[in-house]
Write a protein that holds these residues in place. Sequence first.
Motif, PDB file in Angstrom:
ATOM      1  N   SER A   1      -3.288   0.334   1.921  1.00 48.69           N
ATOM      2  CA  SER A   1      -2.570  -0.150   3.102  1.00 48.69           C
ATOM      3  C   SER A   1      -3.140   0.483   4.357  1.00 48.69           C
ATOM      4  O   SER A   1      -3.326  -0.171   5.381  1.00 48.69           O
TER       5      SER A   1
ATOM      6  N   ARG B   1      -0.150  -9.525   6.759  1.00 46.89           N
ATOM      7  CA  ARG B   1       0.662  -9.081   5.640  1.00 46.89           C
ATOM      8  C   ARG B   1       2.110  -9.386   5.992  1.00 46.89           C
ATOM      9  O   ARG B   1       2.420  -9.692   7.133  1.00 46.89           O
TER      10      ARG B   1
ATOM     11  N   TRP C   1       4.352  -7.325   6.439  1.00 48.58           N
ATOM     12  CA  TRP C   1       4.944  -6.049   6.796  1.00 48.58           C
ATOM     13  C   TRP C   1       5.838  -6.160   8.021  1.00 48.58           C
ATOM     14  O   TRP C   1       5.622  -6.983   8.901  1.00 48.58           O
TER      15      TRP C   1
END
Lengths: 142, 142
Positions: free
Chosen positions: B10, B37, B39
């Motif tokens: 990551s 992503r 996220w």
Amino acid sequence: MANDLPITTSEWEVMRIVWTLEKATSSEIINLLVKKRTWKASTVKTLIGRLVQKGMLTATKEGHTNTYQCAIAERTAMQEEATRLFKNMCAMKNGEVLAELIQEIQLSKSDIQKLQDALTAKEQTAPDQVACNCIPKEETTE
Amino acid sequence: MANDLPITTSEWEVMRIVWTLEKATSSEIINLLVKKRTWKASTVKTLIGRLVQKGMLTATKEGHTNTYQCAIAERTAMQEEATRLFKNMCAMKNGEVLAELIQEIQLSKSDIQKLQDALTAKEQTAPDQVACNCIPKEETTE
DNA sequence: GTCCTCCGTTTACAAATGTAATCTACAATT
DNA sequence: AATTGTAGATTACATTTGTAAACGGAGGAC
């Protein structure tokens, strides 16, 4: 057939032993690794257990003792690791990294021949430039 | 100068952004990664913070806001990762893996040229066989 | 000047990993 | 048969990683 393999560095060391021995008992693995690393026997046992869970090793009970074998070929696993690494790095710089890597690792004459052949083949269709793939889609300040 | 870099996957993604932008604010990084992503902004913030701790990113405060820069060159980091990977795999099979890798990744004409030169140079001193380095010192049943 | 927003920092928490001790059951020894 | 050595299974526990919410202060909007 373990396909994704989130295999850790420590586990990898165990796999290397079993790949080489083709089949091994825990004590063989433990003996080798306790020397190489400063691991306790228990530690190696844990790693073996986890590899079995992950489907990377198969355990065949022969009497009381297990015989462990690899569920995936070493070449396959190596290839996947190598490919994964390069796919996760800047495509534009892969070539240079590879060139330096070639200088750093050991290669036999026949390896070199294979590599040269592969390169020659690839040359035909190679682009002049490889685009950087570091930034996601949209541009910087979007 | 971060030397060993135990940098996670990551974190690597964050680094790639900053390597490419050369310098970046957290919001730039966040914008790009939240898209790529799934996220949350928080997650990216955490990653940035950890990279600063690990010495991979430097934070320069400009007013209230930080500007982040990489403390290690992308090429260097890439090279280290690639070398580490190959050093941890069976030396005997490195050549084959490399050959297949070459087919799988993108390479420009000039990359190929560089690789070919490197190979030609290496050919001179190449051994006929590379020894397997999978088993530690002592032999199997010792 | 007050309020909202954005950024950086702190805290949170589950899962994975590194490292290992302990427990249990069979096997070899005496 | 009783003892002891092992192999495998269970449990342990700190650290790292993935993922994120909450908090606190500086700057900008009004």
